[in-house]
Design a protein around this motif. Sequence first.
Motif, PDB file in Angstrom:
ATOM      1  N   ARG A 164       0.832  -1.205   0.000  1.00 53.05           N
ATOM      2  CA  ARG A 164       0.000   0.000   0.000  1.00 53.05           C
ATOM      3  C   ARG A 164       0.859   1.245   0.000  1.00 53.05           C
ATOM      4  O   ARG A 164       1.895   1.307   0.652  1.00 53.05           O
ATOM      5  N   LYS A 165       0.367   2.217  -0.756  1.00 45.34           N
ATOM      6  CA  LYS A 165       1.009   3.536  -0.728  1.00 45.34           C
ATOM      7  C   LYS A 165      -0.101   4.529  -0.451  1.00 45.34           C
ATOM      8  O   LYS A 165      -1.106   4.558  -1.174  1.00 45.34           O
ATOM      9  N   ALA A 166       0.068   5.320   0.605  1.00 44.43           N
ATOM     10  CA  ALA A 166      -0.996   6.233   1.017  1.00 44.43           C
ATOM     11  C   ALA A 166      -1.257   7.287  -0.057  1.00 44.43           C
ATOM     12  O   ALA A 166      -0.347   7.698  -0.778  1.00 44.43           O
ATOM     13  N   GLY A 167      -2.512   7.724  -0.155  1.00 45.77           N
ATOM     14  CA  GLY A 167      -2.854   8.831  -1.045  1.00 45.77           C
ATOM     15  C   GLY A 167      -3.007  10.099  -0.234  1.00 45.77           C
ATOM     16  O   GLY A 167      -2.983  10.063   0.992  1.00 45.77           O
ATOM     17  N   LYS A 168      -3.184  11.244  -0.935  1.00 46.86           N
ATOM     18  CA  LYS A 168      -3.361  12.513  -0.218  1.00 46.86           C
ATOM     19  C   LYS A 168      -4.701  12.534   0.503  1.00 46.86           C
ATOM     20  O   LYS A 168      -4.864  13.213   1.501  1.00 46.86           O
ATOM     21  N   ASN A 169      -5.672  11.809  -0.068  1.00 49.15           N
ATOM     22  CA  ASN A 169      -7.013  11.823   0.500  1.00 49.15           C
ATOM     23  C   ASN A 169      -7.377  10.427   1.019  1.00 49.15           C
ATOM     24  O   ASN A 169      -7.832   9.576   0.270  1.00 49.15           O
ATOM     25  N   PRO A 170      -7.187  10.196   2.313  1.00 53.90           N
ATOM     26  CA  PRO A 170      -7.406   8.849   2.861  1.00 53.90           C
ATOM     27  C   PRO A 170      -8.863   8.411   2.814  1.00 53.90           C
ATOM     28  O   PRO A 170      -9.162   7.224   2.997  1.00 53.90           O
ATOM     29  N   SER A 171      -9.784   9.355   2.558  1.00 55.63           N
ATOM     30  CA  SER A 171     -11.199   8.941   2.509  1.00 55.63           C
ATOM     31  C   SER A 171     -11.543   8.300   1.166  1.00 55.63           C
ATOM     32  O   SER A 171     -12.614   7.710   1.016  1.00 55.63           O
ATOM     33  N   LEU A 172     -10.648   8.414   0.185  1.00 53.21           N
ATOM     34  CA  LEU A 172     -10.922   7.788  -1.113  1.00 53.21           C
ATOM     35  C   LEU A 172     -10.565   6.308  -1.065  1.00 53.21           C
ATOM     36  O   LEU A 172      -9.655   5.892  -0.350  1.00 53.21           O
ATOM     37  N   LYS A 173     -11.278   5.520  -1.869  1.00 55.31           N
ATOM     38  CA  LYS A 173     -10.994   4.080  -1.948  1.00 55.31           C
ATOM     39  C   LYS A 173      -9.750   3.878  -2.810  1.00 55.31           C
ATOM     40  O   LYS A 173      -9.496   4.649  -3.735  1.00 55.31           O
ATOM     41  N   PRO A 174      -8.988   2.820  -2.524  1.00 54.77           N
ATOM     42  CA  PRO A 174      -7.737   2.628  -3.269  1.00 54.77           C
ATOM     43  C   PRO A 174      -7.956   2.273  -4.744  1.00 54.77           C
ATOM     44  O   PRO A 174      -8.934   1.620  -5.096  1.00 54.77           O
ATOM     45  N   ILE A 175      -7.013   2.705  -5.571  1.00 58.86           N
ATOM     46  CA  ILE A 175      -6.896   2.188  -6.937  1.00 58.86           C
ATOM     47  C   ILE A 175      -5.938   1.011  -6.817  1.00 58.86           C
ATOM     48  O   ILE A 175      -4.806   1.169  -6.351  1.00 58.86           O
ATOM     49  N   ALA A 176      -6.409  -0.181  -7.183  1.00 60.74           N
ATOM     50  CA  ALA A 176      -5.582  -1.388  -7.034  1.00 60.74           C
ATOM     51  C   ALA A 176      -5.126  -1.876  -8.403  1.00 60.74           C
ATOM     52  O   ALA A 176      -5.801  -1.656  -9.412  1.00 60.74           O
ATOM     53  N   PHE A 177      -3.961  -2.479  -8.420  1.00 66.03           N
ATOM     54  CA  PHE A 177      -3.441  -3.061  -9.658  1.00 66.03           C
ATOM     55  C   PHE A 177      -2.424  -4.124  -9.281  1.00 66.03           C
ATOM     56  O   PHE A 177      -1.868  -4.096  -8.184  1.00 66.03           O
ATOM     57  N   GLY A 178      -2.196  -5.079 -10.182  1.00 69.32           N
ATOM     58  CA  GLY A 178      -1.249  -6.144  -9.873  1.00 69.32           C
ATOM     59  C   GLY A 178      -1.456  -7.326 -10.779  1.00 69.32           C
ATOM     60  O   GLY A 178      -2.180  -7.246 -11.782  1.00 69.32           O
ATOM     61  N   SER A 179      -0.829  -8.446 -10.411  1.00 67.44           N
ATOM     62  CA  SER A 179      -0.927  -9.671 -11.202  1.00 67.44           C
ATOM     63  C   SER A 179      -0.389 -10.811 -10.329  1.00 67.44           C
ATOM     64  O   SER A 179      -0.513 -10.740  -9.113  1.00 67.44           O
ATOM     65  N   HIS A 180       0.215 -11.809 -10.935  1.00 67.47           N
ATOM     66  CA  HIS A 180       0.686 -12.973 -10.164  1.00 67.47           C
ATOM     67  C   HIS A 180       2.111 -13.319 -10.558  1.00 67.47           C
ATOM     68  O   HIS A 180       2.570 -12.947 -11.639  1.00 67.47           O
ATOM     69  N   ILE A 181       2.820 -14.047  -9.687  1.00 66.34           N
ATOM     70  CA  ILE A 181       4.191 -14.461 -10.038  1.00 66.34           C
ATOM     71  C   ILE A 181       4.317 -15.980 -10.123  1.00 66.34           C
ATOM     72  O   ILE A 181       5.387 -16.488 -10.442  1.00 66.34           O
ATOM     73  N   ASP A 182       3.232 -16.722  -9.840  1.00 66.41           N
ATOM     74  CA  ASP A 182       3.315 -18.187  -9.959  1.00 66.41           C
ATOM     75  C   ASP A 182       3.185 -18.567 -11.429  1.00 66.41           C
ATOM     76  O   ASP A 182       2.602 -17.825 -12.228  1.00 66.41           O
ATOM     77  N   GLU A 183       3.735 -19.723 -11.781  1.00 66.78           N
ATOM     78  CA  GLU A 183       3.717 -20.180 -13.172  1.00 66.78           C
ATOM     79  C   GLU A 183       3.167 -21.603 -13.254  1.00 66.78           C
ATOM     80  O   GLU A 183       3.154 -22.330 -12.271  1.00 66.78           O
ATOM     81  N   VAL A 184       2.777 -21.994 -14.483  1.00 64.95           N
ATOM     82  CA  VAL A 184       2.436 -23.403 -14.715  1.00 64.95           C
ATOM     83  C   VAL A 184       3.755 -24.183 -14.725  1.00 64.95           C
ATOM     84  O   VAL A 184       4.808 -23.584 -14.918  1.00 64.95           O
ATOM     85  N   PRO A 185       3.736 -25.512 -14.526  1.00 67.21           N
ATOM     86  CA  PRO A 185       4.992 -26.270 -14.603  1.00 67.21           C
ATOM     87  C   PRO A 185       5.645 -26.086 -15.974  1.00 67.21           C
ATOM     88  O   PRO A 185       4.964 -26.107 -16.999  1.00 67.21           O
TER      89      PRO A 185
END
Length: 431
Positions: free
Chosen positions: A87-108
Amino acid sequence: MTKSLFPFLILLITLAFTCYGQEISVNSDRLHESLMKLSSYGKNANGGSDRQAYTKHDIEARAYVKALMEDAGMQISVDFAGNIIGRKAGKNPSLKPIAFGSHIDEVPNGGDYDGPVGSMGSIEVVKTLSEKGIQTDHPLEVIIFTNEEGGVVGSRALVGALSKEALQVVSSSGFTQYEGIKLLGGNPDRIPELKRNVGDLAAFLELHIEQGGNLYSEKLDIGVVEGIVAIEWWEFSFLGKANHAGTTPMNMRKDPMLPAAKFVLAVNEIVNSYEGRHVGTVGKIQAFPGAGNVIPGEIKMTLEIRDLSSEKIWEIYSQIEKSAKSLASASEIGLDIKHIEVASKPALADPMIREIIKSQAEKLGFTTKSLPSGAGHDAQEMARIAPMGMIFIPSKDGISHAPEEFSTKEDIANGTNVLMNTILELDKRLK
Ligand SMILES: [Zn+2]
């Protein structure tokens, strides 16, 4: 205008651009280094990645991810499902977070890009913003999801769609999801407590390799994902009579292989007769009893159809079903059809986010194409609770889930810059 004013004017225009436009970009060398370092966890002798979820390689790679997040100025936690959240705080803590990401696991024996591009890209975005002293109004959340390849486990947990039964499924590491999540520092018994609801996140974004060949073959930079397709499965059984292949004359046979063979062609013809980007596949055929000297008594085959619209899938299916019935009855063969529950609904990307991704990509000088995702992603689960958007970059030759999976350093940086600018634009608009 006089000649002496001209250089001054140019300087003014440049200054205005630098101040107004988001003329910041991610550090592509650093991003690439982190990707290469991540790929060293679980590298096998074929050059493939054996970093399946819950393995020692996955656990070591997660420690590396946490170190990168910390370096990027994030506060790290691991939720009850083992998802890593920075998490990285925003200037306005009353706002809901913008989330983003993915995964690092792989298939065999998988590749180095499916998941890692969006994971390392997301961390690089936060690192760049921290470095440039840019604080968004919304809090930011980078999510590295648990076991995406084993059934989008972390994202399903996050939206409250991971059942107790699903926790008992054995993953490709040999551990059940329950055991594996414990190994990641989660607490599977408390998963219901981490559920996020509609409105808990301002938006969710995922950067990913296309895993198909559209962008690569058309030499385009960025894919604007329209949504993640729904998948439906059926099992068709053509029922005849097993008999001796040597002693049964041709005119006395009840051979289900014949209508079954015509059925495969009919599926292809019917699917092709509709306009659009849906796909239909007969991927598995079994003959019973299955011997070279026996006329089969039964042919079992699967049918899979994928599209962004469930209605369209069922419309195409009804034509296929009609054709199967007439093929079977013309050969006096029985037919049994079963719909197999895979519970995959289409997940549409948010129209405003799609528009922002496209316009930000074009602003950065990239060519774009709108396209559906034929593969499943954590974003499809997150779409249940938040406006969702996905950014694709080209996959060389459309190859994925294999050691040959590859995307260029430049394409990875391009996609990450589009992600960053999309976040910044969303930060302005979502108020
Ligand atoms: Zn993936």
